[in-house]
Scaffold this motif. Structure first.
Motif, PDB file in Angstrom:
ATOM      1  N   ARG A 141      -1.566  -1.108  14.983  1.00  0.00           N
ATOM      2  CA  ARG A 141      -1.647  -2.132  13.576  1.00  0.00           C
ATOM      3  C   ARG A 141      -0.187  -3.417  13.603  1.00  0.00           C
ATOM      4  NH1 ARG A 141      -5.453  -1.062  13.094  1.00  0.00           N
ATOM      5  NH2 ARG A 141      -5.179  -3.077  12.342  1.00  0.00           N
ATOM      6  N   TYR A 142      -0.153  -3.159  14.247  1.00  0.00           N
ATOM      7  CA  TYR A 142       1.933  -3.722  14.133  1.00  0.00           C
ATOM      8  C   TYR A 142       1.332  -5.640  14.937  1.00  0.00           C
ATOM      9  CZ  TYR A 142       6.662  -5.826  14.804  1.00  0.00           C
ATOM     10  OH  TYR A 142       7.477  -6.536  14.705  1.00  0.00           O
ATOM     11  N   ALA A 143       0.238  -5.033  15.853  1.00  0.00           N
ATOM     12  CA  ALA A 143      -0.522  -6.432  16.797  1.00  0.00           C
ATOM     13  C   ALA A 143      -1.730  -6.319  15.815  1.00  0.00           C
ATOM     14  CB  ALA A 143      -0.890  -5.505  18.312  1.00  0.00           C
ATOM     15  N   GLY A 144      -1.760  -5.449  15.204  1.00  0.00           N
ATOM     16  CA  GLY A 144      -3.526  -6.123  14.271  1.00  0.00           C
ATOM     17  C   GLY A 144      -4.726  -5.943  15.221  1.00  0.00           C
ATOM     18  N   GLY A 145      -4.572  -5.100  16.302  1.00  0.00           N
ATOM     19  CA  GLY A 145      -5.544  -4.955  17.267  1.00  0.00           C
ATOM     20  C   GLY A 145      -5.490  -4.241  17.939  1.00  0.00           C
ATOM     21  N   CYS A 146      -6.505  -3.179  18.829  1.00  0.00           N
ATOM     22  CA  CYS A 146      -6.352  -2.495  20.345  1.00  0.00           C
ATOM     23  C   CYS A 146      -7.120  -3.437  21.020  1.00  0.00           C
ATOM     24  CB  CYS A 146      -6.163  -1.696  19.916  1.00  0.00           C
ATOM     25  SG  CYS A 146      -8.189  -0.626  19.238  1.00  0.00           S
ATOM     26  N   THR A 147      -7.663  -2.511  21.855  1.00  0.00           N
ATOM     27  CA  THR A 147      -8.326  -2.810  22.812  1.00  0.00           C
ATOM     28  C   THR A 147      -9.624  -4.188  22.436  1.00  0.00           C
ATOM     29  OG1 THR A 147      -7.608  -1.647  24.131  1.00  0.00           O
ATOM     30  CG2 THR A 147      -8.400  -3.273  26.109  1.00  0.00           C
ATOM     31  N   SER A 148     -10.407  -3.041  21.487  1.00  0.00           N
ATOM     32  CA  SER A 148     -11.590  -3.487  20.755  1.00  0.00           C
ATOM     33  C   SER A 148     -11.083  -4.493  20.682  1.00  0.00           C
ATOM     34  CB  SER A 148     -12.352  -2.169  20.272  1.00  0.00           C
ATOM     35  OG  SER A 148     -11.875  -1.714  19.828  1.00  0.00           O
TER      36      SER A 148
ATOM     37  N   MET B   1      10.897 -12.558   7.930  1.00  0.00           N
ATOM     38  CA  MET B   1       9.167 -13.385   7.050  1.00  0.00           C
ATOM     39  C   MET B   1       9.396 -12.999   5.922  1.00  0.00           C
ATOM     40  SD  MET B   1       5.667 -12.447   8.446  1.00  0.00           S
ATOM     41  CE  MET B   1       4.249 -13.431   8.252  1.00  0.00           C
ATOM     42  N   ASN B   2       8.519 -14.106   5.296  1.00  0.00           N
ATOM     43  CA  ASN B   2       8.642 -14.023   3.560  1.00  0.00           C
ATOM     44  C   ASN B   2       7.927 -12.827   3.542  1.00  0.00           C
ATOM     45  OD1 ASN B   2       6.276 -15.746   3.243  1.00  0.00           O
ATOM     46  ND2 ASN B   2       7.201 -17.547   3.039  1.00  0.00           N
ATOM     47  N   ASN B   3       7.310 -12.487   2.099  1.00  0.00           N
ATOM     48  CA  ASN B   3       6.549 -11.940   1.330  1.00  0.00           C
ATOM     49  C   ASN B   3       5.295 -12.328   1.435  1.00  0.00           C
ATOM     50  OD1 ASN B   3       7.191  -8.842   1.309  1.00  0.00           O
ATOM     51  ND2 ASN B   3       6.741  -9.840  -0.906  1.00  0.00           N
ATOM     52  N   GLU B   4       5.301 -13.240   1.340  1.00  0.00           N
ATOM     53  CA  GLU B   4       3.824 -13.757   1.042  1.00  0.00           C
ATOM     54  C   GLU B   4       3.154 -14.007   2.032  1.00  0.00           C
ATOM     55  OE1 GLU B   4       2.592 -18.368  -0.155  1.00  0.00           O
ATOM     56  OE2 GLU B   4       4.544 -18.016  -0.925  1.00  0.00           O
ATOM     57  N   LYS B   5       3.453 -14.602   3.199  1.00  0.00           N
ATOM     58  CA  LYS B   5       2.960 -14.262   4.334  1.00  0.00           C
ATOM     59  C   LYS B   5       2.506 -13.372   4.832  1.00  0.00           C
ATOM     60  CE  LYS B   5       3.288 -16.682   9.005  1.00  0.00           C
ATOM     61  NZ  LYS B   5       4.073 -17.022   9.753  1.00  0.00           N
ATOM     62  N   VAL B   6       3.235 -12.186   4.899  1.00  0.00           N
ATOM     63  CA  VAL B   6       3.028 -10.647   4.781  1.00  0.00           C
ATOM     64  C   VAL B   6       1.624 -10.352   4.224  1.00  0.00           C
ATOM     65  CG1 VAL B   6       3.694  -7.845   4.491  1.00  0.00           C
ATOM     66  CG2 VAL B   6       5.577  -9.743   5.646  1.00  0.00           C
ATOM     67  N   GLN B   7       1.876 -10.936   3.217  1.00  0.00           N
ATOM     68  CA  GLN B   7       0.915 -10.151   1.892  1.00  0.00           C
ATOM     69  C   GLN B   7      -0.562 -11.570   2.654  1.00  0.00           C
ATOM     70  OE1 GLN B   7       0.608  -8.432  -0.567  1.00  0.00           O
ATOM     71  NE2 GLN B   7       2.838  -7.935   0.480  1.00  0.00           N
ATOM     72  N   ASN B   8      -0.241 -12.549   3.231  1.00  0.00           N
ATOM     73  CA  ASN B   8      -1.660 -12.857   4.256  1.00  0.00           C
ATOM     74  C   ASN B   8      -2.158 -12.786   4.952  1.00  0.00           C
ATOM     75  OD1 ASN B   8      -2.554 -15.153   2.924  1.00  0.00           O
ATOM     76  ND2 ASN B   8      -0.604 -16.690   3.371  1.00  0.00           N
ATOM     77  N   PHE B 155       7.419   0.267   6.997  1.00  0.00           N
ATOM     78  CA  PHE B 155       8.037  -0.632   7.020  1.00  0.00           C
ATOM     79  C   PHE B 155       8.099  -1.895   7.685  1.00  0.00           C
ATOM     80  CE2 PHE B 155      10.067   3.201   8.364  1.00  0.00           C
ATOM     81  CZ  PHE B 155      11.454   3.772   7.956  1.00  0.00           C
ATOM     82  N   ARG B 156       6.498  -2.634   7.322  1.00  0.00           N
ATOM     83  CA  ARG B 156       5.654  -3.346   7.818  1.00  0.00           C
ATOM     84  C   ARG B 156       6.814  -4.490   7.373  1.00  0.00           C
ATOM     85  NH1 ARG B 156       1.068  -6.300   5.744  1.00  0.00           N
ATOM     86  NH2 ARG B 156       1.109  -6.834   7.442  1.00  0.00           N
ATOM     87  N   ASP B 157       7.380  -4.813   5.881  1.00  0.00           N
ATOM     88  CA  ASP B 157       7.995  -5.961   5.205  1.00  0.00           C
ATOM     89  C   ASP B 157       9.157  -6.077   6.114  1.00  0.00           C
ATOM     90  OD1 ASP B 157       5.975  -5.789   3.107  1.00  0.00           O
ATOM     91  OD2 ASP B 157       6.872  -4.698   1.908  1.00  0.00           O
ATOM     92  N   LYS B 158       9.870  -4.868   6.899  1.00  0.00           N
ATOM     93  CA  LYS B 158      11.077  -5.769   7.449  1.00  0.00           C
ATOM     94  C   LYS B 158      11.165  -5.673   8.582  1.00  0.00           C
ATOM     95  CE  LYS B 158      13.156  -1.622   4.072  1.00  0.00           C
ATOM     96  NZ  LYS B 158      12.286  -1.433   3.580  1.00  0.00           N
ATOM     97  N   LEU B 159       9.842  -5.878   8.880  1.00  0.00           N
ATOM     98  CA  LEU B 159       9.495  -5.382  10.600  1.00  0.00           C
ATOM     99  C   LEU B 159       9.479  -7.196  10.956  1.00  0.00           C
ATOM    100  CD1 LEU B 159       6.757  -3.144  11.154  1.00  0.00           C
ATOM    101  CD2 LEU B 159       9.701  -2.965  11.875  1.00  0.00           C
TER     102      LEU B 159
END
Lengths: 187, 161
Positions: A141-148, B1-8, B155-159
């Motif tokens: 999820r952090y990378a926004g996708g997997c192998t597929s 990273m700012n919040n707006e970009k996360v929303q994007n 946690f994504r807003d903090k990563l």
């Protein structure tokens, strides 16, 4: 024909069929190939917990649950009707390495010494099943996708961020398999 | 990273190119049909094999490189032809594929997924296939993967992205 089907399939047959999933999903309904999104949809359906990332209209993505349902059914069909009883083929180099860690069961495509409810109570089984699974879910999820989604769909559409992601997957995998995993397996 | 970009990124990762058309629910069975073929290939070509993934990362076998390489080649030719010939969906809609936008998550997240891939010997698709094949201990791995995805969402807003 049937004889060839129940033998393990060569890489080029598998590669062509998987590659054709990309146009099949696009032409059937403008869907892009990607499996790991389903983990997010499961969160959105079951435990959204007021987290923004899980507040979206998951009903629009329900086609992907059908796709995964098909994977269940296909794996069931293949495993119960299209298999031989022969042990899984594994390269001799890997076999001798794994034997050093007491891994010698080749009756299924996962080593049963590591993947079972009993193995959960061992240190290495816990790390591999629980921590490994967590990293798959968190990392994809952090990378926004997997192998597929990245390696196959993204590269097919010539997306350079997907190339970055794919290279990162491979670097992570090489480090884990060659440097960290041998230590974990010896625990 | 700012919040707006996360929303994007948010809007880019969910419901991209969702079709505008409305269809009855059973239309989704066509995706199940594609999934069935995928599931059979997963098992028959040993893509769900933990051993195959270990061989790949140890460069002990060409098998998985062949599978992924061929799939990308076939996929790329298909996408090229779809764009070139302006192919429509079976319902007559224009085919749109959203671009992927770069963010650092593709590196950090990619490395973490790589660790998990080598540990479990499975990416998300094969995890589901193991359950279909009757190997229920993998439910534990799937539950952990869902927990990992949820933790990322939390946690994504903090990563760093």
């Amino acid at each position: 024909m049937m004889e060839q089907i129940i033998q393990p399939w060569p890489w080029y047959v598998a590669g062509i069929l998987i590659g054709l999933i990309v146009p099949a999903l696009l032409i059937l309904g403008n869907k892009t190939f990607g499996i790991s999104s389903n983990l997010r949809h499961i969160c959105a359906v079951c435990f959204p917990a007021g987290i923004k990332f899980f507040k979206y209209d998951w009903k629009k993505e329900i086609w992907n649950f059908f796709f995964v349902g098909g994977i269940f059914a296909g794996a069931f069909i293949a495993n119960y009707f299209l298999m031989t009883d022969a042990p899984i083929a594994v390269s001799p180099a890997l076999q001798s390495e794994l034997a050093g860690y007491g891994l010698t069961d080749y009756s299924y495509m996962l080593p049963k010494e590591l993947f079972s409810f009993e193995a959960l109570l061992t240190v290495r089984g816990f790390i591999i099943m629980v921590i490994g699974g967590f990293l798959v879910g968190f990392g994809t999820r952090y990378a926004g996708g997997c192998t597929s989604g990245h390696a196959i769909m993204g590269l097919s559409n010539l997306q350079w961020p997907s190339l970055v992601a794919t290279i990162s997957f491979m670097v992570g995998g090489f480090l884990m398999a060659n440097i960290i995993l041998p230590w974990i397996l010896s625990l | 990273m700012n919040n707006e970009k996360v929303q994007n990124i948010d809007s880019n990762t969910a419901c991209v190119n969702a079709s505008e058309q409305q269809h009855p629910g059973w239309y989704n069975l066509k995706y199940a049909a594609v999934g069935i073929i995928f599931g059979i290939v997963f098992v028959k070509a040993e893509i769900i094999s933990w051993f195959r993934i270990q061989e790949m990362f140890r460069l002990q076998s060409f098998h998985m490189f062949g599978v992924i390489g061929t799939a990308v080649a076939v996929g790329a030719i298909s996408v090229f032809l779809i764009k070139k010939l302006n192919v429509k969906t079976i319902h007559g809609e224009k085919i749109v594929i959203a671009d992927k936008e770069f963010n650092k998550g593709q590196i950090y997240g990619g490395l973490l997924f790589g660790f998990g891939w080598a540990l479990t010997g499975a990416c998300p698709g094969p995890l589901f296939a193991h359950i279909g094949a009757g190997f229920y201990a993998v439910l534990v791995v799937i539950a952990s993967a869902v927990a990992g995805t949820w933790t990322y969402g939390y946690f994504r807003d903090k990563l760093p992205h």
